[in-house]
Design a protein around this motif. Structure first.
Motif, short mmCIF file in Angstrom:
data_model
loop_
_atom_site.label_atom_id
_atom_site.label_comp_id
_atom_site.label_asym_id
_atom_site.label_seq_id
_atom_site.Cartn_x
_atom_site.Cartn_y
_atom_site.Cartn_z
N GLU A 198 0.80 -1.22 0.00
CA GLU A 198 0.00 0.00 0.00
C GLU A 198 0.83 1.27 0.00
N GLU A 199 2.14 1.15 -0.19
CA GLU A 199 3.03 2.30 -0.06
C GLU A 199 2.63 3.46 -0.97
N ASN A 200 2.34 3.18 -2.22
CA ASN A 200 1.98 4.26 -3.15
C ASN A 200 0.67 4.93 -2.78
N ASN A 201 -0.28 4.14 -2.30
CA ASN A 201 -1.55 4.71 -1.86
C ASN A 201 -1.35 5.64 -0.66
N LEU A 202 -0.52 5.22 0.28
CA LEU A 202 -0.24 6.05 1.45
C LEU A 202 0.53 7.31 1.06
N ARG A 203 1.41 7.17 0.07
CA ARG A 203 2.17 8.33 -0.39
C ARG A 203 1.23 9.42 -0.90
N SER A 204 0.23 9.00 -1.65
CA SER A 204 -0.75 9.95 -2.18
C SER A 204 -1.66 10.48 -1.08
N LEU A 205 -2.10 9.58 -0.21
CA LEU A 205 -3.03 9.95 0.85
C LEU A 205 -2.41 10.95 1.83
N TRP A 206 -1.15 10.70 2.19
CA TRP A 206 -0.48 11.55 3.18
C TRP A 206 0.39 12.63 2.55
N ARG A 207 0.40 12.67 1.21
CA ARG A 207 1.16 13.70 0.48
C ARG A 207 2.61 13.75 0.95
N GLU A 208 3.26 12.59 0.90
CA GLU A 208 4.64 12.48 1.37
C GLU A 208 5.49 11.75 0.32
N GLU A 209 6.51 12.44 -0.19
CA GLU A 209 7.36 11.88 -1.24
C GLU A 209 8.61 11.21 -0.71
N ASN A 210 9.03 11.56 0.49
CA ASN A 210 10.25 10.96 1.05
C ASN A 210 9.95 9.55 1.53
N ASP A 211 10.67 8.56 0.99
CA ASP A 211 10.38 7.16 1.31
C ASP A 211 10.57 6.85 2.79
N THR A 212 11.64 7.37 3.37
CA THR A 212 11.92 7.08 4.78
C THR A 212 10.88 7.71 5.69
N ARG A 213 10.54 8.96 5.40
CA ARG A 213 9.53 9.63 6.23
C ARG A 213 8.17 8.95 6.09
N PHE A 263 4.02 5.70 8.77
CA PHE A 263 3.22 4.47 8.88
C PHE A 263 3.42 3.82 10.24
N THR A 264 4.69 3.72 10.69
CA THR A 264 4.93 3.09 12.00
C THR A 264 4.20 3.84 13.11
N MET A 265 4.22 5.15 13.03
CA MET A 265 3.56 5.97 14.03
C MET A 265 2.04 5.81 13.98
N TYR A 266 1.51 5.92 12.78
CA TYR A 266 0.06 5.93 12.58
C TYR A 266 -0.58 4.59 12.96
N VAL A 267 -0.02 3.51 12.45
CA VAL A 267 -0.65 2.21 12.67
C VAL A 267 -0.60 1.81 14.14
N VAL A 268 0.46 2.18 14.83
CA VAL A 268 0.55 1.88 16.26
C VAL A 268 -0.45 2.73 17.04
N HIS A 269 -0.57 4.00 16.68
CA HIS A 269 -1.46 4.89 17.42
C HIS A 269 -2.92 4.44 17.35
N ILE A 270 -3.39 4.09 16.17
CA ILE A 270 -4.82 3.79 16.03
C ILE A 270 -5.21 2.42 16.57
N SER A 271 -4.22 1.60 16.92
CA SER A 271 -4.51 0.21 17.30
C SER A 271 -4.84 0.03 18.77
N HIS A 272 -4.53 1.03 19.60
CA HIS A 272 -4.84 0.96 21.02
C HIS A 272 -5.26 2.34 21.52
N ILE A 273 -6.21 2.37 22.44
CA ILE A 273 -6.52 3.61 23.12
C ILE A 273 -5.56 3.76 24.30
#
Length: 260
Positions: free
Chosen positions: A86-101, A106-116
């Protein structure tokens, strides 16, 4: 003239009486000791918030992505595989061209939404962590670091010496950047630089904390925590937000290794 003076004196008396009443309400003076703020009356958590209407969540939870996995290595591999697909979809969704960023977001986002947020035991096993109902900054950061490691990112785990908060930084090109999965906020500068008052840019992503349909994500307010306030304050770290303690590399960094 005398009538005018009498009116002024009367108004001053009313003003002084009002100020005195306010001070008595908020301040308790005991035996000549220092002033103590009076307890704030309890209010419903929802009444204290302004809700966002940010679209999201943009990715499945870790619980969904790891369904069927029986080991930590297998679970994290499934998370990485989803990101790669899903990398290309996330790139468009989050408007981010830098691969590392992008990978760091993604690491930040997926962890955050998975637990309250909430009080919970500390876990280093990825699968055991996913069975928890809630998380805190230590658990968020360790899970995020395990995913970052599997994605080949250079990361470090920092915390305040007071134990007040902890977060992940990831090196993007030649710059350490903050990816705080506790509050889902990215800042383009390291925390050491922020503490010195450096200029910064930031982005706040979707959070259940401010989703009007997720009252469960605000239960921690009744326990004395306020992640909404932390989310608002993190971009001002070192400017208007000066939490207690010094920034240190976390001792837990040695516990976070890529699963075999």
């Amino acid at each position: 003239m005398l009538q005018h003076k009498s009116t002024v004196i009367a108004l001053l008396a009313v003003f002084i009486a009002a100020i005195t009443a306010v001070l008595i309400f908020f301040i308790d003076i005991r035996d000549g000791q220092s002033w103590q703020a009076a307890p704030v009356p309890h209010q419903s958590p929802a009444a204290e918030l302004v809700f966002e209407q940010s679209p999201g969540p943009d990715v499945p939870t870790l619980q969904t992505l790891t369904r069927g996995a029986t080991t930590d290595a297998e679970a994290i591999a499934q998370v990485v595989a989803w990101f790669n697909a899903e990398e290309n979809n996330l790139r468009s969704l989050w408007r981010e061209e830098n691969d590392t960023r992008l990978a760091g977001l993604f690491t930040m986002y997926v962890v955050h939404i998975s637990h309250i947020y909430g009080e919970t035991p500390y876990q280093t096993s990825f699968l055991d962590y996913l069975t928890l109902e809630r998380s805190h900054c230590g658990n968020y950061s360790v899970a995020q670091a395990q995913i970052a490691e599997a994605l080949g990112l250079e990361w470090r785990l920092l915390e305040l010496s007071s134990g007040w908060h902890g977060w992940i930084e990831i090196r993007v090109d030649d710059q350490w950047e903050i990816f705080d999965s506790t509050v889902n906020v990215w800042i383009d500068t390291s925390s050491y630089e922020l503490f010195q008052g450096a200029a910064r840019e930031y982005r706040s992503f979707y959070t259940p904390l401010l989703d009007i349909d997720r009252p469960d994500a605000r239960l921690h307010l009744d326990e004395g925590y306020n992640m909404q306030q932390l989310r608002a304050n993190m971009p001002g770290f070192g400017v208007y937000f000066l939490p207690p303690g010094e920034i240190v590399l976390s001792h837990r960094i040695a516990e976070v290794t890529a699963p075999a």
